[in-house]
Motif scaffolding. Structure first.
Motif, mmCIF file in Angstrom:
data_model
loop_
_atom_site.group_PDB
_atom_site.id
_atom_site.type_symbol
_atom_site.label_atom_id
_atom_site.label_comp_id
_atom_site.label_asym_id
_atom_site.label_seq_id
_atom_site.Cartn_x
_atom_site.Cartn_y
_atom_site.Cartn_z
ATOM 1 N N VAL A 167 -3.089 7.086 -1.132
ATOM 2 C CA VAL A 167 -2.298 5.937 -0.687
ATOM 3 C C VAL A 167 -2.684 4.744 -1.561
ATOM 4 O O VAL A 167 -3.857 4.383 -1.645
ATOM 5 C CB VAL A 167 -2.572 5.621 0.795
ATOM 6 N N GLN A 168 -1.688 4.135 -2.211
ATOM 7 C CA GLN A 168 -2.004 3.018 -3.095
ATOM 8 C C GLN A 168 -0.806 2.103 -3.317
ATOM 9 O O GLN A 168 0.337 2.540 -3.250
ATOM 10 C CB GLN A 168 -2.532 3.519 -4.431
ATOM 11 N N THR A 169 -1.122 0.838 -3.557
ATOM 12 C CA THR A 169 -0.110 -0.150 -3.928
ATOM 13 C C THR A 169 -0.594 -0.914 -5.153
ATOM 14 O O THR A 169 -1.804 -1.071 -5.357
ATOM 15 C CB THR A 169 0.163 -1.158 -2.784
ATOM 16 N N ARG A 170 0.346 -1.363 -5.942
ATOM 17 C CA ARG A 170 0.005 -2.140 -7.137
ATOM 18 C C ARG A 170 -0.806 -3.366 -6.714
ATOM 19 O O ARG A 170 -0.521 -3.998 -5.706
ATOM 20 C CB ARG A 170 1.259 -2.590 -7.887
ATOM 21 N N THR A 171 -1.791 -3.715 -7.499
ATOM 22 C CA THR A 171 -2.705 -4.797 -7.124
ATOM 23 C C THR A 171 -2.001 -6.152 -7.066
ATOM 24 O O THR A 171 -2.338 -6.985 -6.228
ATOM 25 C CB THR A 171 -3.905 -4.858 -8.083
#
Length: 179
Positions: free
Chosen positions: A100-104
């Motif tokens: 699970v990840q989102t652009r910083t």
């Protein structure tokens, strides 16, 4: 968030275009190298390392057992995750979230929350799952993020993750149920 947020679900290796593959890789490198706990515990990582891991994930995509969910803002990848289930009948009613990840640059604008809401919907309505599981690294604040979304801590593996000498972290086990 004022920009247009949209989701795409990928259920086959053929769904991952070269352009999307590059965007997923760039996101994963960015998140990991910023200290994110998204599958590579020892930054820095490079595109070649991440691409090899991404290809293993996308190679296993299947409507029944593994899906990739992407979030885009105005056509640009903002975040993604992988939801998997085991086809073995005894455990086929639950799935696990991975990477699970989102652009910083867009954190704090609701993309992660929206991605988690959408995966909950697709897990229940499209995959027929009754619960979701995930594991997070302690001391990252992620258990608080997930807790605000209804996830519950169900256990820990103390000291399971050794990031460096003297830096052991718990792996926190979480569940979202019912969906």
């Amino acid at each position: 968030m004022t920009a247009a947020l949209s989701f795409q679900q990928l259920t086959s290796p053929n769904d991952v275009t070269p352009q999307l593959r590059r965007a997923l890789t760039e996101c994963w490198v960015e998140v990991t190298n910023a200290g994110g706990a998204a599958g590579f515990p020892f930054p820095p990582v490079d595109a070649a390392t991440v691409t090899a891991a991404l290809d293993r994930i996308t190679g296993l995509l299947s409507p029944d057992t593994s899906r990739l969910l992407t979030a885009t803002v105005d056509g640009e990848l903002a975040g993604w995750l992988n939801v998997r289930r085991d086809p073995f009948k005894m455990v086929a009613h639950w799935g696990t979230l991975h990477h699970v990840q989102t652009r910083t640059a867009i954190r704090g604008h609701g993309v992660g929350r929206a991605l988690m809401k959408e995966v909950r919907r697709l897990a229940k309505k499209e995959m027929g799952l009754e619960q979701l599981h995930l594991a997070v690294r302690s001391d990252t604040g992620l258990e608080d993020f997930y807790g605000r979304l209804g996830w519950k801590e169900i256990g820990r593996w103390p000291g399971a993750l050794r990031l460096a000498a003297g830096d052991d972290r718990d792996e926190i086990l979480m569940i979202l149920a019912p969906l």
